[in-house]
Design a protein around this motif. Structure first.
Motif, PDB file in Angstrom:
ATOM      1  N   TYR A 195     -14.707   3.235  14.797  1.00  0.00           N
ATOM      2  CA  TYR A 195     -15.239   4.491  14.288  1.00  0.00           C
ATOM      3  C   TYR A 195     -15.158   4.550  12.765  1.00  0.00           C
ATOM      4  CZ  TYR A 195     -14.400   5.951  19.121  1.00  0.00           C
ATOM      5  OH  TYR A 195     -14.397   6.045  20.487  1.00  0.00           O
ATOM      6  N   SER A 196     -15.985   5.392  12.196  1.00  0.00           N
ATOM      7  CA  SER A 196     -15.820   5.809  10.806  1.00  0.00           C
ATOM      8  C   SER A 196     -14.944   7.046  10.863  1.00  0.00           C
ATOM      9  CB  SER A 196     -17.169   6.159  10.175  1.00  0.00           C
ATOM     10  OG  SER A 196     -17.985   5.026  10.123  1.00  0.00           O
ATOM     11  N   VAL A 197     -13.796   6.994  10.204  1.00  0.00           N
ATOM     12  CA  VAL A 197     -12.823   8.077  10.318  1.00  0.00           C
ATOM     13  C   VAL A 197     -12.729   8.827   8.997  1.00  0.00           C
ATOM     14  CG1 VAL A 197     -10.424   8.656  10.852  1.00  0.00           C
ATOM     15  CG2 VAL A 197     -11.531   6.750  12.027  1.00  0.00           C
ATOM     16  N   ARG A 198     -12.754  10.149   9.083  1.00  0.00           N
ATOM     17  CA  ARG A 198     -12.679  11.005   7.907  1.00  0.00           C
ATOM     18  C   ARG A 198     -11.501  11.959   8.049  1.00  0.00           C
ATOM     19  NH1 ARG A 198     -19.078  12.468   7.545  1.00  0.00           N
ATOM     20  NH2 ARG A 198     -19.787  10.330   7.286  1.00  0.00           N
ATOM     21  N   TRP A 199     -10.868  12.270   6.932  1.00  0.00           N
ATOM     22  CA  TRP A 199      -9.719  13.173   6.889  1.00  0.00           C
ATOM     23  C   TRP A 199     -10.120  14.489   6.250  1.00  0.00           C
ATOM     24  CZ3 TRP A 199      -5.173  14.669   8.432  1.00  0.00           C
ATOM     25  CH2 TRP A 199      -4.314  15.387   7.613  1.00  0.00           C
ATOM     26  N   ALA A 200      -9.733  15.580   6.883  1.00  0.00           N
ATOM     27  CA  ALA A 200      -9.915  16.914   6.320  1.00  0.00           C
ATOM     28  C   ALA A 200      -8.532  17.546   6.235  1.00  0.00           C
ATOM     29  CB  ALA A 200     -10.844  17.756   7.186  1.00  0.00           C
ATOM     30  N   GLY A 201      -7.970  17.522   5.055  1.00  0.00           N
ATOM     31  CA  GLY A 201      -6.634  18.046   4.834  1.00  0.00           C
ATOM     32  C   GLY A 201      -6.169  17.677   3.442  1.00  0.00           C
ATOM     33  N   LEU A 202      -4.889  17.889   3.195  1.00  0.00           N
ATOM     34  CA  LEU A 202      -4.343  17.613   1.875  1.00  0.00           C
ATOM     35  C   LEU A 202      -4.202  16.123   1.614  1.00  0.00           C
ATOM     36  CD1 LEU A 202      -1.481  20.260   1.607  1.00  0.00           C
ATOM     37  CD2 LEU A 202      -3.705  20.301   0.466  1.00  0.00           C
ATOM     38  N   CYS A 203      -4.293  15.780   0.347  1.00  0.00           N
ATOM     39  CA  CYS A 203      -4.069  14.414  -0.098  1.00  0.00           C
ATOM     40  C   CYS A 203      -3.040  14.481  -1.215  1.00  0.00           C
ATOM     41  CB  CYS A 203      -5.375  13.814  -0.596  1.00  0.00           C
ATOM     42  SG  CYS A 203      -5.247  12.073  -0.996  1.00  0.00           S
ATOM     43  N   GLU A 204      -1.909  13.789  -1.041  1.00  0.00           N
ATOM     44  CA  GLU A 204      -0.852  13.770  -2.051  1.00  0.00           C
ATOM     45  C   GLU A 204      -0.525  12.332  -2.406  1.00  0.00           C
ATOM     46  OE1 GLU A 204       2.341  15.902  -0.184  1.00  0.00           O
ATOM     47  OE2 GLU A 204       1.421  17.840  -0.545  1.00  0.00           O
ATOM     48  N   ASN A 205      -0.501  12.045  -3.695  1.00  0.00           N
ATOM     49  CA  ASN A 205      -0.198  10.694  -4.183  1.00  0.00           C
ATOM     50  C   ASN A 205      -1.077   9.634  -3.525  1.00  0.00           C
ATOM     51  OD1 ASN A 205       1.904  11.677  -5.868  1.00  0.00           O
ATOM     52  ND2 ASN A 205       3.243  11.756  -4.080  1.00  0.00           N
ATOM     53  N   GLY A 206      -2.346   9.969  -3.324  1.00  0.00           N
ATOM     54  CA  GLY A 206      -3.305   9.021  -2.770  1.00  0.00           C
ATOM     55  C   GLY A 206      -3.232   8.820  -1.269  1.00  0.00           C
ATOM     56  N   MET A 207      -2.422   9.632  -0.579  1.00  0.00           N
ATOM     57  CA  MET A 207      -2.264   9.496   0.870  1.00  0.00           C
ATOM     58  C   MET A 207      -2.542  10.832   1.558  1.00  0.00           C
ATOM     59  SD  MET A 207      -1.269   6.336   1.213  1.00  0.00           S
ATOM     60  CE  MET A 207      -0.499   6.122   2.779  1.00  0.00           C
ATOM     61  N   ALA A 208      -3.166  10.757   2.748  1.00  0.00           N
ATOM     62  CA  ALA A 208      -3.311  11.953   3.575  1.00  0.00           C
ATOM     63  C   ALA A 208      -1.903  12.443   3.897  1.00  0.00           C
ATOM     64  CB  ALA A 208      -4.069  11.615   4.851  1.00  0.00           C
TER      65      ALA A 208
END
Length: 158
Positions: free
Chosen positions: A42-55
């Motif tokens: 799959y192509s996976v997308r994140w919807a949320g906070l990103c801190e220091n380059g990480m979800a």
């Protein structure tokens, strides 16, 4: 729940490895994360906070296949790794802790209800974070969808 639904959940539980999300089409390329086992097609997308380059924190992973969402993880992510939440499709939900990229359903009768409840609580927080994220990007339709999904997930615990 029908027997076939239970078998499907069990089978998918065995199929769900951590993979680096290098192949994903991430809307935010500066935000890295690991995908669940079996999600590498799959192509996976994140919807949320990103801190220091990480979800990081509460949010939603959406797994796309042929341009359509096939699976969703609603829940808590720490340093790019899912830790607890709910995986859902249009047909079923699977709630539990995430260990080595797999959603694990506790089998112990005393532990399972607590884990399921905590997983759904984290999933609800994930829908709130996703709704807030989409609202901040001006995507009001997705913001409303995840706002409404909060109620749907809440009803699963009733």
């Amino acid at each position: 729940m029908r027997r076939t639904d239970i078998l499907l959940i069990i089978l998918l539980g065995f199929m769900i490895s951590p993979c680096k999300a290098e192949k994903n089409i991430n809307q935010r390329s500066d935000c890295k994360f690991e995908i669940l086992k079996g999600w590498d097609k799959y192509s996976v997308r994140w919807a949320g906070l990103c801190e220091n380059g990480m979800a990081n924190g509460s949010g939603v992973f959406r797994a796309y296949l042929n341009g359509r969402v096939s699976k969703v993880f609603y829940g808590k992510v720490v340093n790019g790794k899912a830790v607890i939440g709910v995986v859902g499709t249009k047909q079923w939900y699977m709630a539990g802790r995430v260990i080595n990229g797999e959603v694990i359903v506790d089998e112990e009768p005393d532990v399972r209800p607590k884990t399921v409840s905590l997983a759904f609580d984290e999933a609800i927080l994930g829908t709130r974070a996703a709704s807030k994220y989409f609202k901040s990007t001006g995507n009001n339709a997705s913001a409303k969808y995840y706002h409404d999904m909060e109620k749907t997930l809440s009803e699963q615990l009733d």
